[in-house]
Motif scaffolding. Structure first.
Motif, PDB file in Angstrom:
ATOM      1  N   CYS A   8       9.395   8.418 -62.216  1.00  0.00           N
ATOM      2  CA  CYS A   8      10.484   7.586 -61.896  1.00  0.00           C
ATOM      3  C   CYS A   8      11.969   7.853 -61.981  1.00  0.00           C
ATOM      4  O   CYS A   8      12.871   7.703 -61.670  1.00  0.00           O
ATOM      5  CB  CYS A   8      10.198   6.216 -62.545  1.00  0.00           C
ATOM      6  SG  CYS A   8      10.967   6.339 -64.092  1.00  0.00           S
ATOM      7  N   ARG A   9      12.107   9.003 -62.942  1.00  0.00           N
ATOM      8  CA  ARG A   9      13.325   9.426 -63.258  1.00  0.00           C
ATOM      9  C   ARG A   9      14.279   8.512 -64.018  1.00  0.00           C
ATOM     10  O   ARG A   9      15.541   8.794 -64.164  1.00  0.00           O
ATOM     11  CB  ARG A   9      14.136  10.043 -62.147  1.00  0.00           C
ATOM     12  CG  ARG A   9      13.148  10.807 -61.069  1.00  0.00           C
ATOM     13  CD  ARG A   9      13.173  12.409 -61.613  1.00  0.00           C
ATOM     14  NE  ARG A   9      14.280  13.019 -61.793  1.00  0.00           N
ATOM     15  CZ  ARG A   9      15.015  13.428 -60.894  1.00  0.00           C
ATOM     16  NH1 ARG A   9      14.546  13.537 -59.787  1.00  0.00           N
ATOM     17  NH2 ARG A   9      16.087  14.159 -61.265  1.00  0.00           N
ATOM     18  N   SER A  10      13.907   7.426 -64.406  1.00  0.00           N
ATOM     19  CA  SER A  10      14.834   6.444 -65.009  1.00  0.00           C
ATOM     20  C   SER A  10      14.297   5.933 -66.431  1.00  0.00           C
ATOM     21  O   SER A  10      14.896   5.148 -67.279  1.00  0.00           O
ATOM     22  CB  SER A  10      15.310   5.391 -64.180  1.00  0.00           C
ATOM     23  OG  SER A  10      14.231   4.654 -63.761  1.00  0.00           O
ATOM     24  N   CYS A  11      12.993   5.760 -66.723  1.00  0.00           N
ATOM     25  CA  CYS A  11      12.333   5.106 -67.678  1.00  0.00           C
ATOM     26  C   CYS A  11      12.854   5.941 -68.977  1.00  0.00           C
ATOM     27  O   CYS A  11      13.324   6.939 -68.988  1.00  0.00           O
ATOM     28  CB  CYS A  11      10.826   4.985 -67.635  1.00  0.00           C
ATOM     29  SG  CYS A  11      10.045   6.748 -67.840  1.00  0.00           S
ATOM     30  N   CYS A  52      11.403   9.306 -69.051  1.00  0.00           N
ATOM     31  CA  CYS A  52      12.200  10.524 -67.979  1.00  0.00           C
ATOM     32  C   CYS A  52      13.350  10.558 -68.657  1.00  0.00           C
ATOM     33  O   CYS A  52      13.962  11.860 -68.534  1.00  0.00           O
ATOM     34  CB  CYS A  52      12.242   9.686 -66.636  1.00  0.00           C
ATOM     35  SG  CYS A  52      10.523   9.952 -65.714  1.00  0.00           S
ATOM     36  N   CYS A  61       5.866   9.338 -68.391  1.00  0.00           N
ATOM     37  CA  CYS A  61       6.173   8.359 -67.289  1.00  0.00           C
ATOM     38  C   CYS A  61       5.056   7.591 -66.788  1.00  0.00           C
ATOM     39  O   CYS A  61       4.306   8.201 -66.047  1.00  0.00           O
ATOM     40  CB  CYS A  61       6.943   8.895 -66.161  1.00  0.00           C
ATOM     41  SG  CYS A  61       7.484   7.780 -64.854  1.00  0.00           S
ATOM     42  N   PRO A  62       4.979   6.143 -66.835  1.00  0.00           N
ATOM     43  CA  PRO A  62       3.916   5.274 -66.505  1.00  0.00           C
ATOM     44  C   PRO A  62       3.703   5.484 -64.954  1.00  0.00           C
ATOM     45  O   PRO A  62       2.685   5.327 -64.537  1.00  0.00           O
ATOM     46  CB  PRO A  62       4.277   4.046 -66.643  1.00  0.00           C
ATOM     47  CG  PRO A  62       5.869   3.958 -67.458  1.00  0.00           C
ATOM     48  CD  PRO A  62       6.293   5.541 -67.571  1.00  0.00           C
TER      49      PRO A  62
HETATM   50 ZN    ZN Z   1       9.604   7.681 -65.696  1.00  0.00          ZN
END
Ligand code: ZN
Ligand code: NAP
Ligand code: ZN
Length: 365
Positions: free
Chosen positions: A108-111, A114, A122-123
Motif C-alpha cells: 500500500c506504501r502508506s501503512c 510500509c 503490509c496487510p
Molecule cells: Zn502498507
C-alpha cells in the motif's frame, strides 16, 4: 456493447511453467493457455527473466501445503533479469539495466509497516506470485519469460554480483540477513546456530560468518558435515537427531536461525540456547510447531519469526553480499528439469539451491 475481455485489455502474453493442481507437477503453460500481463504503467519496469532460484516455498505453494494456492500457479521469487521497457515516470531504471525481484511486487506504501520500510508486513502487500494483481490479472513468478513490477519493488543489481548464483539472495539472502540484523546476531563473536542446511541455511551460514559470528550447523544429514565445515566455513556441526551431540550443545548459543521446511521438534533447539537466547523460525512447515512452556520459562527464552525483509533492507543485503563475495552454491538447471528438481528438493538432495537458467531454456512456442 459487449464487455471487454481481460485478454483484450491486457494483451501482453508471457510463457512459463505452471502447476495446475495439488500434485504440484509443472508443465509448459503455452500448451494450454497464455498468461496475460498488464501493459507497462507509468511506474512499471518490465524485464526479461534471465535466472530464477527454486525456493522451498515454491514447492509448498505448488502443492497447496499452506491452503492458499490459486491455480494455475507460476512460482519463482528469486528473479534476476534485464530491463526491456520502463514507464514514463520510472526514475531508477533504464532499458538494459540488470535488476532483481524478490517476494514482493506491491504494497500500500502508506501503512505503518510500509512507512517504516517493512513492506513485507503490509496487510495489502502483493506477493510476486499466486495472488491477483491490483488490476485483477493474476500475479506470476519467475518461472516465466518476463516480469513486470512497480519500480519500488525492483532491486538494483550490484556490478560485481554474479547473476545466476546471486539470484537466491533475493529470498534466501534477505530472509536470513534480516533476522541476523534485527535480533542482534550480527556482531563479531556471537554464537549463532543455523538449523537445516538447505537453500536458506547455507546462505545463513555465509551471512553469519560475514558478520563475524561463531556458527554451529544443526543438520539431519550427516553427509553435509564436511561441506559445512570445509566448504561453508561453519565452526561446528551437530547431527540434530543425535541426543548425545545435542546434549553437548546445551546452553551454548545466543541465537538460532531455524530454516527447516518439514515438521520437526523445536524444544531440543531451545535447550541449545543460552539464557535470553532467541530461536527465530523462518521455515514454514505444514503443521504447527509444538512448544513446551518450560522450555522458554527456564532461561527467559524467546521464540520469534521473521519474513523476508523490506525493499530498502533487501538492497542493503545485495550490496553487502557483493562487498563480501556472498552468493549461493547453486546447481544451474534447464526449466524442463523443474519437476525432478522439486522431487530432489523434497529429499534435501540439493547443494544448495537450484537456479533455473530461464533465458536459455524456456522457449515460447
Ligand atoms: Zn502498507
Ligand atoms: P530447503 O532447501 O529444502 O532446506 C530445508 C532444509 O531443512 C533441508 O535441506 C534439511 O536440511 C532440513 N529439513 C527438511 N525437512 C526436515 C525435517 N522433516 N526435519 C528436520 N530437518 C529437515 O528449503 P529452503 O528453500 O531453504 O526453505 C526452508 C523453509 O523456509 C521452507 O519452509 C520455506 O517455505 C521457508 N521460507 C521462509 C521464508 C520466510 O520469509 N520466512 C522465506 C523463504 C523460505 P538438513 O539436511 O541439513 O537437515
Ligand atoms: Zn523463497
Amino acid at each position: 456493447m459487449a464487455a471487454k475481455s481481460l485478454e483484450s485489455e491486457h494483451p501482453i502474453k508471457a510463457y512459463g511453467y505452471a502447476a495446475h493442481d495439488t500434485t504440484g507437477t509443472f508443465s509448459p503453460s503455452y500448451n494450454d493457455h497464455h498468461l496475460i500481463y498488464r501493459v507497462t504503467g507509468e511506474k512499471d519496469v518490465r524485464f526479461k527473466v534471465l535466472y530464477c532460484g527454486v525456493c522451498h516455498s515454491d514447492l509448498h505453494y505448488a502443492k497447496n501445503e499452506w491452503g492458499v494456492t490459486t491455480y494455475p500457479v507460476i512460482p519463482g521469487h528469486e528473479i534476476v533479469g534485464v530491463v526491456t521497457e520502463v514507464g514514463s515516470k520510472v526514475e531508477k531504471f533504464k532499458v538494459g539495466d540488470k535488476v532483481g525481484v524478490g517476494c514482493l511486487v506491491g504494497s500500500c506504501r502508506s501503512c505503518e509497516s510500509c512507512s517504516s520500510d517493512c513492506e513485507q508486513f503490509c496487510p495489502t502487500q502483493t506477493l510476486t506470485y499466486g495472488v491477483p494483481n491490483i488490476d485483477g490479472t493474476q500475479a506470476y513468478g519467475g518461472y516465466s519469460d518476463h516480469m513486470i513490477s512497480d519500480e519500488h519493488f525492483v532491486l538494483r543489481w550490484p556490478e560485481n554480483l554474479p547473476l545466476d548464483s546471486g539470484a537466491p539472495l533475493l529470498c534466501a539472502g534477505i530472509t536470513t540477513y534480516s533476522p541476523l540484523r534485527y535480533f542482534g546476531l550480527d556482531k563479531p563473536g556471537m554464537k549463532v546456530g543455523v538449523v537445516g542446511l538447505g537453500g536458506l541455511g547455507h546462505v545463513a551460514v555465509k551471512m553469519a560468518k560475514a558478520f563475524g559470528a561463531d556458527v554451529t550447523v544443526f543438520s539431519t544429514t550427516a553427509a553435509k558435515k564436511q561441506e559445512a565445515i570445509e566448504g561453508l566455513k561453519a565452526d561446528h556441526f551437530i547431527n540434530s537427531r543425535d541426543e548425545e551431540e545435542m546434549k553437548a550443545a546445551a546452553s551454548t548459543l545466543d541465537g538460532i536461525i531455524d530454516t527447516v521446511s518439514g515438521n520437526h521438534p523445536i524444544v531440543p533447539l531451545l535447550g541449545a540456547l543460552k539464557p535470553n537466547g532467541k530461536l527465530v523460525l523462518l521455515g514454514a512447515p505444514e503443521k504447527p510447531v509444538e512448544l513446551a512452556a518450560f522450555a522458554l520459562i527456564l532461561g527467559r527464552k524467546i521464540v520469534a519469526g521473521s519474513a523476508i525483509g523490506g525493499l530498502k533492507e533487501t538492497q542493503e543485503m545485495l550490496d553487502f553480499s557483493a562487498k563480501h563475495g556472498i552468493t549461493a552454491d547453486i546447481e544451474l538447471i534447464p526449466i524442463d528439469y523443474v519437476n525432478t528438481a522439486m522431487d530432489r528438493l523434497l529429499k534435501s538432495d540439493v547443494r544448495y539451491r537450484f537456479v533455473i537458467d530461464v533465458a536459455n531454456s524456456l522457449k515460447a512456442e
